[in-house]
Design an enzyme around this catalytic site. Structure first.
Site, PDB file in Angstrom:
ATOM      1  N   ASP A 167      -6.206  12.022  23.078  1.00 27.70           N
ATOM      2  CA  ASP A 167      -5.704  13.371  22.782  1.00 27.70           C
ATOM      3  C   ASP A 167      -6.875  14.341  22.673  1.00 27.70           C
ATOM      4  O   ASP A 167      -7.233  14.808  21.592  1.00 27.70           O
ATOM      5  CB  ASP A 167      -4.888  13.338  21.486  1.00 27.70           C
ATOM      6  CG  ASP A 167      -4.293  14.693  21.131  1.00 27.70           C
ATOM      7  OD1 ASP A 167      -4.116  15.516  22.053  1.00 27.70           O
ATOM      8  OD2 ASP A 167      -4.022  14.917  19.937  1.00 27.70           O
ATOM      9  N   ASN A 171      -3.504  18.084  20.234  1.00 29.35           N
ATOM     10  CA  ASN A 171      -2.155  18.587  19.974  1.00 29.35           C
ATOM     11  C   ASN A 171      -1.168  17.461  19.661  1.00 29.35           C
ATOM     12  O   ASN A 171       0.040  17.663  19.682  1.00 29.35           O
ATOM     13  CB  ASN A 171      -1.657  19.421  21.145  1.00 29.35           C
ATOM     14  CG  ASN A 171      -1.456  18.596  22.412  1.00 29.35           C
ATOM     15  OD1 ASN A 171      -1.887  17.431  22.487  1.00 29.35           O
ATOM     16  ND2 ASN A 171      -0.812  19.177  23.413  1.00 29.35           N
ATOM     17  N   ASP A 363      26.228  27.630  23.533  1.00 29.34           N
ATOM     18  CA  ASP A 363      25.449  26.392  23.510  1.00 29.34           C
ATOM     19  C   ASP A 363      26.363  25.198  23.230  1.00 29.34           C
ATOM     20  O   ASP A 363      26.217  24.130  23.826  1.00 29.34           O
ATOM     21  CB  ASP A 363      24.386  26.453  22.413  1.00 29.34           C
ATOM     22  CG  ASP A 363      23.259  27.419  22.712  1.00 29.34           C
ATOM     23  OD1 ASP A 363      22.155  26.962  23.029  1.00 29.34           O
ATOM     24  OD2 ASP A 363      23.497  28.632  22.625  1.00 29.34           O
ATOM     25  N   GLN A 410      29.884  35.287  21.446  1.00 29.04           N
ATOM     26  CA  GLN A 410      29.111  34.797  22.589  1.00 29.04           C
ATOM     27  C   GLN A 410      30.073  34.481  23.728  1.00 29.04           C
ATOM     28  O   GLN A 410      31.289  34.545  23.567  1.00 29.04           O
ATOM     29  CB  GLN A 410      28.274  33.572  22.200  1.00 29.04           C
ATOM     30  CG  GLN A 410      26.954  33.933  21.534  1.00 29.04           C
ATOM     31  CD  GLN A 410      25.849  32.925  21.786  1.00 29.04           C
ATOM     32  OE1 GLN A 410      26.044  31.732  21.713  1.00 29.04           O
ATOM     33  NE2 GLN A 410      24.652  33.434  22.078  1.00 29.04           N
ATOM     34  N   ARG A 526      22.336  40.013  23.019  1.00 19.05           N
ATOM     35  CA  ARG A 526      22.371  38.776  22.237  1.00 19.05           C
ATOM     36  C   ARG A 526      23.765  38.154  22.266  1.00 19.05           C
ATOM     37  O   ARG A 526      23.915  36.933  22.275  1.00 19.05           O
ATOM     38  CB  ARG A 526      21.908  39.061  20.801  1.00 19.05           C
ATOM     39  CG  ARG A 526      20.487  39.562  20.761  1.00 19.05           C
ATOM     40  CD  ARG A 526      20.028  39.987  19.367  1.00 19.05           C
ATOM     41  NE  ARG A 526      18.777  40.724  19.501  1.00 19.05           N
ATOM     42  CZ  ARG A 526      17.591  40.161  19.688  1.00 19.05           C
ATOM     43  NH1 ARG A 526      17.496  38.850  19.744  1.00 19.05           N
ATOM     44  NH2 ARG A 526      16.502  40.882  19.822  1.00 19.05           N
ATOM     45  N   ASP A 531      19.620  36.648  26.168  1.00 21.46           N
ATOM     46  CA  ASP A 531      18.627  37.498  25.520  1.00 21.46           C
ATOM     47  C   ASP A 531      17.224  36.913  25.747  1.00 21.46           C
ATOM     48  O   ASP A 531      16.940  35.830  25.281  1.00 21.46           O
ATOM     49  CB  ASP A 531      18.925  37.640  24.028  1.00 21.46           C
ATOM     50  CG  ASP A 531      19.254  36.300  23.356  1.00 21.46           C
ATOM     51  OD1 ASP A 531      19.818  35.409  24.007  1.00 21.46           O
ATOM     52  OD2 ASP A 531      18.940  36.141  22.174  1.00 21.46           O
ATOM     53  N   GLU A 727      13.898  24.069  26.229  1.00 20.34           N
ATOM     54  CA  GLU A 727      15.045  24.975  26.343  1.00 20.34           C
ATOM     55  C   GLU A 727      15.215  25.532  27.750  1.00 20.34           C
ATOM     56  O   GLU A 727      16.333  25.736  28.225  1.00 20.34           O
ATOM     57  CB  GLU A 727      14.846  26.117  25.351  1.00 20.34           C
ATOM     58  CG  GLU A 727      15.905  27.195  25.373  1.00 20.34           C
ATOM     59  CD  GLU A 727      15.520  28.399  24.528  1.00 20.34           C
ATOM     60  OE1 GLU A 727      16.431  29.099  24.066  1.00 20.34           O
ATOM     61  OE2 GLU A 727      14.305  28.649  24.353  1.00 20.34           O
TER      62      GLU A 727
END
Length: 806
Positions: A167, A171, A363, A410, A526, A531, A727
């Protein structure tokens, strides 16, 4: 890793493609990276597409199970899903029982020729003997079967040595960017740790780091570790992690012991946010009593319990922004088996991951698809129950169940989400499933009428809907500096600092109509789930978007089918007393479709565009949400053909579909930074809905091609960057697509040692994307073969399977 299995169970990897396990016949070598993802995968010797793992089976049974064929992978459990099966006993292997010794010390280690790992007289027993490679100094015949084990005598010191050597950027991850020697010696189990094998390469060392990190978290000081765990095919490994670990890590269930912990929120940094707080809807007396009991039983948690007013206004929501809290969700009554008393337990739900530790709106729909694919039906159903509760008590499906989201919804997916769960719990053959569906659709109809077909979200002139939430002030969940560029000129105008201006504006002392409109659109962005993007900046609340109106068209069609099938074509709404039939809902869908075709469809470009209801004209922003019209079944076949011919080539890139075209996004600069829902970034929801929509119109091959692109990008990042799943991705980059320089960074990237959650809808995209891939494609993904070389090597007759000859 919560599922426990008997260690003598014959097990198979619980993946779609069994030949990706490393428990079939492979050639063994002292350098573990000879089975790296970039090497050829060796199939089961019987060519039966099955393989087995021998996990602590009795010695006298080994000969019976070695060549056993398996018909159904679902008959077997994942061999690594519990700590005991995963790591073996916690004591020194030389002190194990005789029966255990028979397994791990059978055929005392023999030094093989350095040019081969199996003696010549044994070769006849193998139908397919691979090319010889340099053998291990500590090898046995069982090693050549792929079930070799390592013995890590000291987990902590090995972990320290591994990180110290490899490493180099400190991190706590081992990636292709580290500059270590990329090799570590580990002891073998059949020598009691006396002899060693080299583990080489980024992927294998990062897997070792992950396993050691998990072992340490279990409090293990010594472990046994299967070689197959270190060089596991990445497609199998990621599938296994999603199914057996990530979903569990993302699942929440509120009870008396954890409510304070769940209520804590890292997104808000006000003094009032330091105290865990839960808001209970008006009229939910049983829940209020439940949470008061939680405080009385454990005063040290310092949980504050607040009742919401009967009418929730934007003014009220703004007034509690300094003291935010969790919003209560649906709970069911249970009998405590230890006391016999009645209590409440929440339905389970999944959070997206990262900083998003609450139940989100759209989601949850995408997550539910992955949960159902993984047979975690109770969690998917629980999220539908929570949405029903939210509509009943908060008036809408919330952006998320935090107090500062009370004014925002949403993208609506409830009807399709309920139908997916309904089919999984028995469908029409199960009366309980029918009751669940009726309750879900009754609530969805209420949401349709009171949220999306009511002003201000409804545009009364066109009959189309917009993202247009209520709300006042600056959204409190953003980073403090997020709006500094916008607020600076106003602060200068009033001769105050930016923090001072925030307070003066939020409490209404300073009035700025232009700023009010900016935040109207910001809240709408949003609510849209996108967003942020230049597609919506400064205009979102005025746009009838193709995505929202496609979803509402799907609602109308779903409701029409529901009324026809379950209410004998006559539905009396329990909320407002109106009566409708299927023709009413199909007419509403037809009207919406006609309006969309008139105002939003552009035949020349092949895109459905958004429509600006303020200036009464169509926009020209080319977005991947155009394919939502296919997912909803709203487009004609001709429109689908035009979209594939004209729009698709403008959005298809290395890693799948990009969120928008580079031309639509426009040039970037210091004053015009990148936005995360724009080019060059790609998102799982856009991929999933496009795949499904293309299949609906006969373009399964193109869906297969796009899904291969997306899966390759995910797999390559997973292999090169310590098992990362994030994500969103930069779908134009082949080396480090997880590195996103737009605002908010990338959720799921911040972990030490091992990723435990992935990210909700991205986890789903991997499971669903693999359903499009055949064995050949899965092997290519496991070897990280990029899309273009893979497609170019296809035989002419195979190219149609990837949409190249439509």
């Amino acid at each position: 890793m919560s599922e426990n299995h008997n260690s003598s169970t014959i097990s198979s990897s619980s993946h779609v493609n069994p030949t990706f396990t490393f428990n079939s016949v492979v050639d063994s070598d002292d350098d573990i990276n000879n089975n790296s993802p970039n090497d050829d995968i060796i199939d089961d010797p019987d060519n039966n597409n099955n393989s087995i793992s021998l996990q602590a089976a009795p010695m006298n049974e080994l000969h019976k199970i070695r060549h056993r064929r398996m018909s159904l992978l679902t008959d077997f459990n994942d061999p690594f899903s519990s700590a005991e099966v995963y790591y073996g006993p916690q004591k020194n292997p030389v002190k194990r029982t005789n029966s255990s010794k028979k397994l791990h010390f059978r055929n005392k280690s023999r030094t093989m020729s350095v040019f081969g790992n199996v003696s010549d007289f044994k070769k006849g027993a193998l139908k397919h003997y691979p090319i010889k490679r340099r053998g291990s100094e500590d090898d046995t015949y069982s090693s050549s079967q792929g079930d070799r084990q390592f013995f890590i005598e000291d987990v902590d010191s090995t972990l320290e040595e591994l990180l110290g050597n490899e490493d180099t950027d400190s991190n706590f991850q081992i990636t292709i960017e580290d500059r270590g020697p990329k090799v570590l010696k580990v002891g073998t189990a059949n020598s009691g740790g006396y002899k060693f094998i080299n583990v080489r390469g980024t992927y294998n060392l990062s897997n070792l780091l992950q396993e050691l990190t998990i072992a340490q978290s279990f409090g293990r000081h010594q472990i046994f570790l299967d070689e197959a765990r270190i060089n596991e095919n990445p497609v199998n490994r990621l599938t296994r992690l999603i199914t057996h670990q990530f979903w569990n890590s993302l699942t929440r269930k509120v009870d008396l012991d954890n409510v304070a912990q769940i209520a804590m929120d890292e997104k808000i940094d006000t003094p009032g946010a330091k105290i865990p707080r839960i808001y209970v809807p008006y009229g939910c007396e049983d829940q209020y009593a439940f949470y008061i009991e939680a405080v009385q039983k454990n005063p040290s948690i310092k949980l504050e319990v607040e009742y919401l007013p009967k009418k929730i206004t934007p003014e009220y929501v703004k007034s509690i922004n300094e003291i935010p809290g969790l919003l209560a969700l649906a709970m069911e009554k249970h009998i405590d088996p230890s006391t016999g008393e009645k209590t409440l337990i929440s339905y389970p739900y999944c959070v997206p991951g990262g900083r998003f530790n609450e139940l989100y709106g759209w989601d949850s729909y995408l997550i539910a698809l992955g949960l159902l694919e993984s047979n975690k039906v109770d969690v998917a159903r629980g999220m539908v129950e929570h949405f029903i509760f939210e509509i009943e008590h908060y008036g809408k499906i919330l952006n998320a169940n935090r107090s500062y989201y009370l004014c925002r919804s949403q993208p609506p997916f409830l009807t399709d989400m309920a139908l997916a769960v309904f089919e999984k719990i028995g469908g029409k053959s199960n009366p309980s499933a029918i009751r669940f569906l009726k309750k879900s659709f009754a609530t969805a109809i209420k949401e349709y009428k009171t949220v999306w077909m009511a002003e201000p979200r409804l545009d009364p002139i066109t009959g189309l809907s917009r993202y247009h939430p209520d709300g006042l002030g600056i959204p409190p969940e953003t980073e403090p500096e997020h709006f500094d560029a916008i607020l600076t000129p106003y602060a200068k105008k009033h001769n105050v600092t930016i923090p001072e201006f925030r307070d003066l504006y939020n409490d209404g002392t300073i009035k700025e109509p232009a700023l009010d409109e900016f935040f109207l659109h910001d809240r709408a962005v949003r609510e849209s789930g996108h967003d942020t993007t230049y597609r919506f900046e400064g205009v979102c609340a005025y746009l009838a978007t193709i995505d929202l109106n496609s979803l509402l068209y799907k609602y109308e069609i779903d409701i029409a089918d529901f009324v026809e099938e379950f209410f004998d074509n006559k539905y009396v709404d329990p909320f407002d007393g109106t009566t409708t039939d299927s023709q009413y809902w199909r007419a509403a869908a037809g009207k919406r479709k006609n309006t969309i075709n008139k105002l939003m469809w552009d035949k020349e470009s092949g895109f459905f565009y958004d429509y600006n209801t303020q200036v009464r004209q169509r926009t020209s922003y080319e977005s991947a949400t155009t394919f939502w019209a296919l997912w909803a079944g709203m487009a004609t076949q001709e429109q689908a053909d035009i979209m594939v011919a004209k729009a698709l080539p403008r959005l298809e890139v290395l890693g799948g579909l990009v969120a928008c075209t580079e031309e639509s996004r426009g040039p970037l600069s210091v004053t015009r930074p990148s936005r995360q829902w724009d080019y060059p970034f790609g998102w799982a929801p856009h991929q999933i809905l496009a795949w499904d929509g293309l299949c609906r119109y006969g373009y399964t091959g193109i869906a297969t091609r796009l899904s291969y692109r997306w899966l390759y990008m995910m797999t390559k990042a997973f292999v090169d960057y310590n098992g990362i799943v994030v994500e969103k991705y930069d779908v134009t980059r082949g080396t480090d697509p997880h590195r996103v320089d737009a605002e908010y960074g990338n959720q799921g990237a911040d972990f030490k040692g091992v990723a435990r959650e992935g990210f909700g809808w991205v986890n789903t995209s991997y499971l669903l994307g693999l359903k499009y891939q055949n064995l050949h494609a899965r092997r290519a993904l496991g070897s990280c073969i990029p899309p273009v070389p893979f497609f170019n090597r296809l035989k002419p007759e195979e190219r149609r399977n990837y949409g190249f000859e439509y």
